[in-house]
Design an enzyme around this catalytic site. Structure first.
Site, PDB file in Angstrom:
ATOM      1  N   ASP A   1      33.901  66.899  44.563  1.00 50.20           N
ATOM      2  CA  ASP A   1      35.256  67.446  44.619  1.00 50.20           C
ATOM      3  C   ASP A   1      35.239  68.972  44.580  1.00 50.20           C
ATOM      4  O   ASP A   1      36.027  69.639  45.244  1.00 50.20           O
ATOM      5  CB  ASP A   1      36.079  66.934  43.433  1.00 50.20           C
ATOM      6  CG  ASP A   1      36.327  65.442  43.547  1.00 50.20           C
ATOM      7  OD1 ASP A   1      35.945  64.863  44.598  1.00 50.20           O
ATOM      8  OD2 ASP A   1      36.879  64.863  42.598  1.00 50.20           O
ATOM      9  N   ALA A   2      34.319  69.519  43.768  1.00 43.61           N
ATOM     10  CA  ALA A   2      34.277  70.970  43.581  1.00 43.61           C
ATOM     11  C   ALA A   2      34.018  71.688  44.900  1.00 43.61           C
ATOM     12  O   ALA A   2      34.581  72.753  45.164  1.00 43.61           O
ATOM     13  CB  ALA A   2      33.199  71.335  42.563  1.00 43.61           C
TER      14      ALA A   2
ATOM     15  N   ASP B   1      37.198  71.660  46.916  1.00 43.66           N
ATOM     16  CA  ASP B   1      38.139  72.645  46.375  1.00 43.66           C
ATOM     17  C   ASP B   1      37.738  74.062  46.773  1.00 43.66           C
ATOM     18  O   ASP B   1      38.579  74.892  47.094  1.00 43.66           O
ATOM     19  CB  ASP B   1      38.197  72.549  44.841  1.00 43.66           C
ATOM     20  CG  ASP B   1      38.764  71.216  44.387  1.00 43.66           C
ATOM     21  OD1 ASP B   1      39.373  70.518  45.238  1.00 43.66           O
ATOM     22  OD2 ASP B   1      38.593  70.860  43.208  1.00 43.66           O
TER      23      ASP B   1
ATOM     24  N   LEU C   1      61.733  42.489  59.352  1.00 43.92           N
ATOM     25  CA  LEU C   1      60.889  41.293  59.424  1.00 43.92           C
ATOM     26  C   LEU C   1      61.636  40.068  58.928  1.00 43.92           C
ATOM     27  O   LEU C   1      62.359  40.128  57.937  1.00 43.92           O
ATOM     28  CB  LEU C   1      59.639  41.491  58.558  1.00 43.92           C
ATOM     29  CG  LEU C   1      58.616  42.508  59.048  1.00 43.92           C
ATOM     30  CD1 LEU C   1      57.645  42.862  57.923  1.00 43.92           C
ATOM     31  CD2 LEU C   1      57.852  41.965  60.244  1.00 43.92           C
TER      32      LEU C   1
ATOM     33  N   GLU D   1      48.143  40.648  58.076  1.00 45.88           N
ATOM     34  CA  GLU D   1      48.073  41.884  57.286  1.00 45.88           C
ATOM     35  C   GLU D   1      48.724  41.676  55.930  1.00 45.88           C
ATOM     36  O   GLU D   1      49.850  41.185  55.864  1.00 45.88           O
ATOM     37  CB  GLU D   1      48.848  43.011  58.006  1.00 45.88           C
ATOM     38  CG  GLU D   1      48.311  43.322  59.375  1.00 45.88           C
ATOM     39  CD  GLU D   1      49.307  44.101  60.245  1.00 45.88           C
ATOM     40  OE1 GLU D   1      50.397  44.467  59.757  1.00 45.88           O
ATOM     41  OE2 GLU D   1      48.970  44.334  61.411  1.00 45.88           O
TER      42      GLU D   1
ATOM     43  N   LYS E   1      51.097  42.302  53.061  1.00 43.84           N
ATOM     44  CA  LYS E   1      52.367  43.024  53.155  1.00 43.84           C
ATOM     45  C   LYS E   1      52.469  44.001  51.994  1.00 43.84           C
ATOM     46  O   LYS E   1      52.732  43.629  50.856  1.00 43.84           O
ATOM     47  CB  LYS E   1      53.538  42.044  53.139  1.00 43.84           C
ATOM     48  CG  LYS E   1      54.868  42.729  53.362  1.00 43.84           C
ATOM     49  CD  LYS E   1      55.975  41.721  53.596  1.00 43.84           C
ATOM     50  CE  LYS E   1      57.284  42.441  53.872  1.00 43.84           C
ATOM     51  NZ  LYS E   1      57.676  43.308  52.744  1.00 43.84           N
TER      52      LYS E   1
ATOM     53  N   ASP F   1      53.688  46.736  49.419  1.00 35.68           N
ATOM     54  CA  ASP F   1      54.982  46.930  48.790  1.00 35.68           C
ATOM     55  C   ASP F   1      55.238  48.427  48.652  1.00 35.68           C
ATOM     56  O   ASP F   1      54.999  49.027  47.616  1.00 35.68           O
ATOM     57  CB  ASP F   1      54.982  46.244  47.425  1.00 35.68           C
ATOM     58  CG  ASP F   1      56.377  45.848  47.011  1.00 35.68           C
ATOM     59  OD1 ASP F   1      57.311  46.088  47.801  1.00 35.68           O
ATOM     60  OD2 ASP F   1      56.524  45.321  45.909  1.00 35.68           O
TER      61      ASP F   1
ATOM     62  N   TYR G   1      50.352  50.227  60.442  1.00 30.67           N
ATOM     63  CA  TYR G   1      50.405  48.818  60.836  1.00 30.67           C
ATOM     64  C   TYR G   1      50.987  48.585  62.229  1.00 30.67           C
ATOM     65  O   TYR G   1      51.090  47.442  62.676  1.00 30.67           O
ATOM     66  CB  TYR G   1      51.141  47.963  59.802  1.00 30.67           C
ATOM     67  CG  TYR G   1      52.577  48.326  59.544  1.00 30.67           C
ATOM     68  CD1 TYR G   1      53.553  48.213  60.525  1.00 30.67           C
ATOM     69  CD2 TYR G   1      52.976  48.757  58.272  1.00 30.67           C
ATOM     70  CE1 TYR G   1      54.863  48.535  60.279  1.00 30.67           C
ATOM     71  CE2 TYR G   1      54.288  49.082  58.009  1.00 30.67           C
ATOM     72  CZ  TYR G   1      55.232  48.975  59.024  1.00 30.67           C
ATOM     73  OH  TYR G   1      56.536  49.293  58.769  1.00 30.67           O
TER      74      TYR G   1
ATOM     75  N   LYS H   1      56.280  35.483  52.145  1.00 30.82           N
ATOM     76  CA  LYS H   1      56.368  36.126  50.832  1.00 30.82           C
ATOM     77  C   LYS H   1      55.725  35.287  49.734  1.00 30.82           C
ATOM     78  O   LYS H   1      55.817  34.069  49.740  1.00 30.82           O
ATOM     79  CB  LYS H   1      57.849  36.336  50.463  1.00 30.82           C
ATOM     80  CG  LYS H   1      58.590  37.299  51.362  1.00 30.82           C
ATOM     81  CD  LYS H   1      58.125  38.717  51.106  1.00 30.82           C
ATOM     82  CE  LYS H   1      59.119  39.764  51.533  1.00 30.82           C
ATOM     83  NZ  LYS H   1      60.352  39.809  50.785  1.00 30.82           N
TER      84      LYS H   1
ATOM     85  N   CYS I   1      58.356  39.335   6.051  1.00 32.04           N
ATOM     86  CA  CYS I   1      57.606  38.524   6.997  1.00 32.04           C
ATOM     87  C   CYS I   1      58.322  37.192   7.227  1.00 32.04           C
ATOM     88  O   CYS I   1      58.672  36.506   6.262  1.00 32.04           O
ATOM     89  CB  CYS I   1      56.199  38.279   6.455  1.00 32.04           C
ATOM     90  SG  CYS I   1      55.265  37.104   7.450  1.00 32.04           S
TER      91      CYS I   1
ATOM     92  N   CYS J   1      55.749  34.426   5.506  1.00 29.16           N
ATOM     93  CA  CYS J   1      55.409  34.374   4.079  1.00 29.16           C
ATOM     94  C   CYS J   1      56.360  35.199   3.215  1.00 29.16           C
ATOM     95  O   CYS J   1      56.215  35.237   1.997  1.00 29.16           O
ATOM     96  CB  CYS J   1      53.972  34.838   3.863  1.00 29.16           C
ATOM     97  SG  CYS J   1      53.770  36.615   4.081  1.00 29.16           S
TER      98      CYS J   1
ATOM     99  N   CYS K   1      53.074  42.638   8.432  1.00 25.12           N
ATOM    100  CA  CYS K   1      53.282  41.869   7.215  1.00 25.12           C
ATOM    101  C   CYS K   1      52.193  42.294   6.250  1.00 25.12           C
ATOM    102  O   CYS K   1      51.023  42.380   6.616  1.00 25.12           O
ATOM    103  CB  CYS K   1      53.164  40.379   7.537  1.00 25.12           C
ATOM    104  SG  CYS K   1      52.766  39.359   6.110  1.00 25.12           S
TER     105      CYS K   1
ATOM    106  N   CYS L   1      49.528  35.100   3.689  1.00 24.03           N
ATOM    107  CA  CYS L   1      50.427  34.742   4.795  1.00 24.03           C
ATOM    108  C   CYS L   1      49.770  33.673   5.663  1.00 24.03           C
ATOM    109  O   CYS L   1      48.697  33.890   6.232  1.00 24.03           O
ATOM    110  CB  CYS L   1      50.737  35.979   5.620  1.00 24.03           C
ATOM    111  SG  CYS L   1      51.773  35.623   7.044  1.00 24.03           S
TER     112      CYS L   1
HETATM  113  O1  D41 Z   1      52.692  45.969  55.122  1.00 25.63           O
HETATM  114  C1  D41 Z   1      53.858  46.017  55.474  1.00 25.63           C
HETATM  115  N1  D41 Z   1      54.799  46.254  54.570  1.00 25.63           N
HETATM  116  C2  D41 Z   1      54.264  45.811  56.902  1.00 25.63           C
HETATM  117  C3  D41 Z   1      55.570  46.045  57.265  1.00 25.63           C
HETATM  118  C4  D41 Z   1      53.321  45.378  57.868  1.00 25.63           C
HETATM  119  N2  D41 Z   1      52.027  45.166  57.544  1.00 25.63           N
HETATM  120  N3  D41 Z   1      53.721  45.193  59.133  1.00 25.63           N
HETATM  121  C5  D41 Z   1      55.008  45.414  59.522  1.00 25.63           C
HETATM  122  N4  D41 Z   1      55.333  45.211  60.811  1.00 25.63           N
HETATM  123  C6  D41 Z   1      56.578  45.407  61.204  1.00 25.63           C
HETATM  124  C7  D41 Z   1      56.905  45.135  62.632  1.00 25.63           C
HETATM  125  C8  D41 Z   1      56.368  43.809  63.053  1.00 25.63           C
HETATM  126  C9  D41 Z   1      58.382  45.153  62.859  1.00 25.63           C
HETATM  127  C10 D41 Z   1      56.262  46.203  63.457  1.00 25.63           C
HETATM  128  C11 D41 Z   1      55.976  45.864  58.588  1.00 25.63           C
HETATM  129  C12 D41 Z   1      57.296  46.073  59.092  1.00 25.63           C
HETATM  130  N5  D41 Z   1      57.573  45.837  60.392  1.00 25.63           N
HETATM  131  C13 D41 Z   1      58.415  46.531  58.274  1.00 25.63           C
HETATM  132  N6  D41 Z   1      58.348  47.202  57.147  1.00 25.63           N
HETATM  133  C14 D41 Z   1      59.589  47.443  56.731  1.00 25.63           C
HETATM  134  C15 D41 Z   1      60.458  46.933  57.604  1.00 25.63           C
HETATM  135  C16 D41 Z   1      59.727  46.364  58.581  1.00 25.63           C
END
Ligand code: D41
Length: 675
Positions: free
Chosen positions: A34-35, A38, A84, A115, A117, A119, A227, A318, A412, A415, A430, A436
């Site tokens: 890292d140094a 930097d 989606l 892939e 998904k 968050d 993505y 999901k 407590c 006890c 306690c 106890c």
């Molecule tokens: O990883 C994700 N959150 C993710 C979101 C993903 N891997 N692929 C995505 N692909 C799409 C499309 C198919 C419409 C190109 C997405 C999203 N959309 C997406 N994220 C938020 C709204 C839509």
């Protein structure tokens, strides 16, 4: 310095920094300390101070942020950012493939790109002739906000694309997120600074990306995974005929991709991939809430098109929700082994993350204050992985008129001894000690547990029953049980009783370290117990030790020394220890080789990664017996690093520092020569 040589120097440093950042953040393969990075960055900043004209939009110095906006301008997406469709059950994936078959009027299995998904937040990043010129949030899919300055500070977002044959224009779409580790660190820093903490990595990522001062964004551990693409004009990527080839082309240009992506054929293989990612989920370095499946063939995608803003060729499958709303019906107070009193939320049962939850921990009074929670409140609870469900926050709008405060007990609940709260500690305790019955039960459970005396067949329920029926008061009584008394227990047959007596007999043969651990002295875990055993060699020495000599033990500070000292001054504890020894609990004498025969005497060793042949604590114990000091962080003082599988930053750091590195097998082989 002449103008041209300054320009050349600028160009050379810029390229080095780009390469290092790519290796570090995109490939995950650090190549310089890292140094050094930097130092080069400082040199570049210095050159640009002298020659502001060299400070171009793609200069690595732009990564540190600086611009402060008064508001975010809006950006119209040239191609809408779609949303989606969601699926929740295996059948939803089958129906998804069926719909595709029906619409395309084909019956061959479909190839899907898969892939995790992420968050986080969807963003669009526009590159013109390889240079990042604009970044925007998704917004409502049509119009987003211009967050160029902020996105430029994200460590793994390239300001300039790699390779030749780059597109004239290309819009990268991806998810900005905060890795779990970075989130923990950020929240700790926020807490230390008295600033507000974030409820989860997603909120932290959103809050960090929506900063008008890009320096703040730069200080936050955000990452991008690409993505998809929007606008594409020219370049090699235009020729790609599948989604996965497009992603590959993006990777070639230096864009970061999620490493868990894959392609599979058919809905059943999608289900298998989904389950596989579900199992991996807790080990991933980032939060995900499902898996996105996309028809891989772009021509088929085109034929499928989209309905009401979501493509027909993609599905977000999901995981069961990890957060749910429910009502706090009551709070009960549980007493632990060391007397710590834990408030436990009794909830209206609710299905979350795949199981029904009716209890959640509230930790302590500070946590109750922080949440501002009252009985009767509607609360958000979260269940992540296998950890105990947590109360995340209160929905104040739903507080009923009859909601009432949670009153911490002064006595407590088991006890009735006085409850004590030391100001410097979060927990209330306690003071009943072994009077106890709750503490007694927990002490005996701990004594019998696997890492302690490991009494096979003595489960929690059985201990509770035995204490409740007055069969045993403390661990020493276990060794005075007999068949007749055991058979008096509920649902406990002859055979179980014989087995338990045999297990008790077996458990008598232990080690001094395990014995010390089994006593349940406050803050004396396995590692401390082992250090105590190695330092003092005999039980008598530990019992007699004064505070000064206890502090000499590795990793024992004043507080732990005090706990040990006080424990050994309590006549009831000594009586139990003596009874245990009298019943035949014993351990082999600890033989410490003379210093000149200890191969690791004076050496500092670090263990990292997963050790598959022996546990980490076992490896640590063996190394300590051979004289090593086992430390948790790599520094110039480290003599040897033992790297198991999936070793990460410690391994790279040790490599950088030129420290000797062994794999697990090398350690195993070495230890064999010592047996
Ligand atoms: O990883 C994700 N959150 C993710 C979101 C993903 N891997 N692929 C995505 N692909 C799409 C499309 C198919 C419409 C190109 C997405 C999203 N959309 C997406 N994220 C938020 C709204 C839509």
């Amino acid at each position: 310095m002449s103008d041209t040589s300054l320009e050349n120097q600028h160009q050379s440093i810029k390229q080095q920094l780009e390469t290092f950042a790519y290796q570090y953040y995109v490939l995950d393969e650090p190549s310089v300390p890292d140094a050094e990075y930097d130092r080069l960055m400082q040199a570049l900043i210095e050159i640009e101070r002298k020659r502001p004209d060299l400070k171009t939009a793609d200069s690595p110095t732009q990564k540190v942020g600086g611009a402060v906006l008064s508001k975010f301008e809006s950006v119209a997406h040239e191609i809408p950012m779609l949303s989606l469709d969601n699926g929740f059950e295996d059948d939803d994936l089958k129906a998804f493939e069926q719909r595709i078959h029906d619409r395309l009027n084909i019956s061959e299995p479909i190839e899907f790109a898969c892939e995790p998904k992420l968050d986080g937040l969807a963003v669009s990043i526009m590159y013109e002739n390889g240079i990042l010129i604009r970044a925007a949030t998704r917004g409502d899919g049509q119009t987003g906000e211009n967050i160029t300055e902020n996105v430029k500070t994200i460590a793994n977002v390239p300001l300039r694309l790699l390779g030749d044959n780059l597109p004239q224009r290309m819009e990268v779409r991806g998810e900005v997120f905060m890795p779990k580790h970075g989130f923990e660190t950020l929240n700790q820093t926020q807490k230390d600074n008295g600033a507000k903490t974030f409820a989860n990595p997603r909120n932290a990522a959103a809050g960090s990306l929506r900063q008008l001062d890009s320096k703040i964004t730069a200080s936050r551990p955000l990452r991008l995974y690409a993505y998809s693409v929007g606008v594409v004009e020219g370049g090699e990527i235009e020729a790609a005929d599948t989604h996965s080839k497009r992603l590959m082309a993006l990777a070639k240009m230096g864009l970061p991709l999620c490493k868990e992506t894959d392609t599979v054929v058919g809905a059943q293989a999608c289900v298998d991939y989904f389950n596989k990612i579900g199992r991996l989920r807790d080990q991933l370095s980032y939060d995900i809430d499902g898996v996105v499946f996309k028809v891989n063939n772009l021509a088929l995608q085109g034929r499928l098109g989209f309905v009401s803003k979501a493509p027909r060729w993609a599905l977000a499958q999901k995981f069961p929700a990890q957060e749910e709303l429910t009502v706090l019906n009551d709070v009960e107070f549980q007493v632990g082994r060391t007397g710590a009193i834990t408030p436990v939320a009794r909830l209206q049962p609710v299905f979350v993350g795949g199981v029904t939850v009716s209890n959640a921990t509230l930790h302590n009074q500070d946590e109750i204050n922080r949440l501002g929670v009252m009985i009767g409140d509607t609360v958000i609870i979260r269940r992540a992985g296998d950890v105990i469900p947590q109360v995340v926050s209160v929905v104040l709008e739903k507080r009923p008129a009859e909601a009432h405060h949670i009153v911490f007990p002064e006595h407590c609940p088991v006890c009735e001894s006085h409850v004590e709260k030391i100001d410097s500690e979060a927990v209330a305790r306690c003071t009943g000690g072994l009077v106890c019955s709750a503490q007694r039960k927990e002490a005996i459970k701990h004594f019998a547990s696997r890492k302690a005396l490991d009494i096979d067949g003595l489960g929690d329920k059985l201990v509770e029953q035995m204490v409740e029926q007055g069969l045993i008061l403390n661990p020493a009584d276990l060794f005075h049980l007999d068949l007749a008394r055991l058979c008096s227990l509920d649902r406990f047959g002859d055979k179980s009783a014989v087995n338990l007596l045999r297990a008790l007999d077996t458990a008598k043969n232990t080690t001094l370290a395990k014995f010390l651990y089994s006593l349940g002295i406050r803050e004396v875990g396995e590692a401390t117990a082992r250090n105590l055993a190695l330092h003092f060699l005999t039980l008598e020495n530990v019992v007699a030790a004064d505070k000064e000599s206890l502090i000499e033990v590795q990793d024992v500070g004043e507080i732990v020394a005090n706990h040990i000292y006080e424990f050994m001054r309590e006549p009831a504890n000594i009586e139990i220890i003596e009874k245990l020894v009298a019943s035949g609990v014993k351990w082999p004498k600890i033989e410490i080789a003379p210093a000149d025969q200890q191969p690791f005497a004076g050496k500092t060793i670090v263990l990292t990664g997963t050790l598959s042949q022996m546990g980490r604590s076992e490896a640590k114990a063996k190394l300590q017996e051979l004289g090593a000091k086992v430390s948790s962080s790599v520094s110039a003082k480290t003599d040897l690093l033992v790297a198991g599988e999936k070793a990460g930053s410690k391994l790279s750091k040790a490599t950088e520092l030129g420290i000797e590195i062994w794999d697990e097998q090398a350690l195993v082989d070495f230890l064999k020569t010592r047996d």
